[in-house]
Design an enzyme around this catalytic site. Structure first.
Site, mmCIF file in Angstrom:
data_model
loop_
_atom_site.group_PDB
_atom_site.id
_atom_site.type_symbol
_atom_site.label_atom_id
_atom_site.label_comp_id
_atom_site.label_asym_id
_atom_site.label_seq_id
_atom_site.Cartn_x
_atom_site.Cartn_y
_atom_site.Cartn_z
ATOM 1 N N HIS A 101 0.879 -1.183 0.000
ATOM 2 C CA HIS A 101 0.000 0.000 0.000
ATOM 3 C C HIS A 101 0.916 1.233 0.000
ATOM 4 O O HIS A 101 1.983 1.193 0.630
ATOM 5 C CB HIS A 101 -0.823 0.129 1.283
ATOM 6 C CG HIS A 101 -1.776 -0.971 1.591
ATOM 7 N ND1 HIS A 101 -1.415 -2.113 2.229
ATOM 8 C CD2 HIS A 101 -3.120 -1.063 1.401
ATOM 9 C CE1 HIS A 101 -2.486 -2.886 2.412
ATOM 10 N NE2 HIS A 101 -3.532 -2.279 1.922
ATOM 11 N N ASP A 104 2.243 2.044 3.315
ATOM 12 C CA ASP A 104 3.223 1.137 3.923
ATOM 13 C C ASP A 104 4.656 1.581 3.666
ATOM 14 O O ASP A 104 5.555 1.207 4.417
ATOM 15 C CB ASP A 104 3.131 -0.282 3.321
ATOM 16 C CG ASP A 104 1.754 -0.901 3.438
ATOM 17 O OD1 ASP A 104 1.012 -0.536 4.368
ATOM 18 O OD2 ASP A 104 1.425 -1.747 2.580
HETATM 19 C C1 XUL Z 1 -7.634 -6.431 4.673
HETATM 20 C C2 XUL Z 1 -6.857 -6.897 3.525
HETATM 21 C C3 XUL Z 1 -6.001 -5.876 2.861
HETATM 22 C C4 XUL Z 1 -5.952 -5.980 1.379
HETATM 23 C C5 XUL Z 1 -5.182 -4.874 0.717
HETATM 24 O O1 XUL Z 1 -8.371 -7.403 5.297
HETATM 25 O O2 XUL Z 1 -6.885 -8.053 3.177
HETATM 26 O O3 XUL Z 1 -4.733 -5.963 3.410
HETATM 27 O O4 XUL Z 1 -5.396 -7.183 0.977
HETATM 28 O O5 XUL Z 1 -5.652 -3.628 1.049
#
Ligand code: XUL
Ligand code: CO
Length: 437
Positions: A101, A104
């Site tokens: 992300h 992150d």
């Molecule tokens: C949340 C989840 C996230 C997604 C990416 O439950 O799985 O980490 O994979 O945003």
């Protein structure tokens, strides 16, 4: 150059099933050929940034347990230190991919402009790391859940300024993903849902979410991004109710907004369990609907009722997931992303390695078992035989819409034949599966 975080580590070796070395693979040999393809190319493993290098071990009742040297990663120097350790781990594990992300990988600030600038600077840094290690980007995504501005939703926020802010973040992150040759882009709508219907306009929010995703697809084409745009279903948590509840619900949403040929799904084991399904149900539903994209591999606790993101450890369960993926022809641009985290008491750096080694071995065993089931042929043949009656010309005509209810009823009346039930043979089929797992 070693960061020293993991001590003196090199590449994790494959030592075979008899090894008791916790820092060796027992089942994952990337070069092993399975159904004419290398295991590495089947599984397409990715390690996620967030659980490993960002989450500090907090839970609703307790604070940080991990105390990593790059925490709180609120400066670019610390963000780069975090990247050094992350790529050291990707290379040690020998995974071909990672996922992240925006939030992150860069410090998180209030200003969109500062965040955009820092994301681009980290992309520069990643480019060096990626060419040094050969690790590629499976998918990128924007965090549209953490900041307080998103408490009432991102695309589905009642405030159009927040919709716009979220759109800007996704643009920035989609472009970062494109720049890094990312193979897909994921949207998970943790805040796209509601807490109470007393303050929520469902039709309005559906229209907003449909427009938002259409804009993402339009922008993908505009910049020439070739990867899949994927939605990640999850029924609830953090919102009480999330719109992307499960695969079937997401398909209805995509159809409604003309996106069923543009968007696929990223299916997570834990999310399937929370929706009251099995992992293989969600995968099989997506392949049946033609929207299968990728998987987030983990394991949900079957008792807790919340998202536990544990590392997988059940070969029989994971084998059924890969069985459906292989039957669909395997991953295209998707892969196996470990969206899994350590338990908060597992505080040693090498716990990160051991967790992934174990998860990769489970997936390797499971994929080999799934391939053996397909090569043996008993299971697929059973299903083919079970539906063979539908090859009959009269049955084909019924299915093609060439027979009306009246015509069919008249025929049943005329012949007055009693159809004979046939055994579904579930126990036999379960015994067949057990030969391979
Ligand atoms: C949340 C989840 C996230 C997604 C990416 O439950 O799985 O980490 O994979 O945003
Ligand atoms: Co996930």
């Amino acid at each position: 150059m070693s960061t020293g975080f993991f001590g003196d580590i090199g590449k994790i070796p494959f030592e075979g099933p008899d090894s008791s070395n916790p820092l060796a693979f027992r089942h994952y040999d990337p070069d092993e050929m399975v159904m004419g393809k290398r295991l590495e190319d089947h599984l397409r493993f990715a390690v996620c940034y967030w659980h490993n290098f960002v989450w500090p071990g907090t839970d609703p009742f307790g604070g940080e347990t991990f105390q990593r040297p790059w925490f709180p990663a609120d400066t670019m120097d610390l963000a780069r230190q975090k990247a050094d350790v992350a790529f050291e781990m990707f290379a040690a594990l020998g995974v071909p991919y990672f996922c992240f992300h925006d939030f992150d990988v860069r410090p998180d600030q209030d200003s969109y402009a500062d965040n955009h600038r820092d994301l681009m600077a980290i992309c520069d840094y990643f480019e060096g790391k990626m060419s040094e290690t050969g690790v590629k980007l499976l998918w990128g995504t924007a965090n549209l859940t953490g900041n307080r501005r998103f408490a009432a939703g991102a695309a589905t926020n009642p405030d159009p300024e927040i919709f716009a802010y979220a759109a800007a973040l996704v643009k920035s992150c989609l472009e970062a993903t494109h720049r890094l040759d990312g193979e897909n882009y994921v949207l998970w709508g943790g805040r796209e849902g509601y807490e109470t219907l007393l303050n929520t306009n469902l039709a309005q929010e559906d229209a907003q979410m449909g427009r938002f995703l259409n804009m993402v697809v339009e922008h993908k084409h505009k910049i020439g991004f070739k990867g899949q745009i994927m939605v990640e279903p999850k029924p609830q948590e953090p919102s009480k109710h999330q719109y992307d509840y499960d695969v079937a619900t997401v398909y209805g949403f995509l159809k409604r907004h003309g996106l069923e040929d543009e968007v696929t799904v990223n299916i997570e084991q834990g999310h399937a369990i929370l929706a009251g399904h099995t992992f293989e149900h969600e995968i099989a539903m997506a392949t049946a609907l033609g929207i299968f994209g990728s998987i987030d591999m983990n394991r949900n606790d079957y008792q807790s009722g919340w998202d536990t993101d544990q590392f997988p450890n059940s070969v029989p369960e994971v084998a059924l997931a890969y069985y459906h993926i292989l039957q669909d022809g395997g991953f295209k641009s998707g892969g196996t992303n470990f969206d899994a985290k350590l338990r908060r008491q597992s505080i040693e750096p090498d716990d990160l390695l051991i967790a992934h080694i174990g998860g990769m071995d489970v997936c390797a065993r499971a994929l080999k078992a799934a391939a053996a089931m397909i090569e043996d042929g008993t299971l697929p043949q059973f299903v083919a035989d079970r539906y063979a009656g539908w090859n009959d010309p009269e049955a084909v005509a019924m299915l093609n819409g060439e027979r009306s209810l009246e015509e069919i009823a008249a025929k049943v009346m005329a012949t007055d034949a009693q159809p004979k039930p046939v055994s579904g043979r579930q126990e036999y089929l379960e015994n067949v599966v057990n030969r391979f797992v």
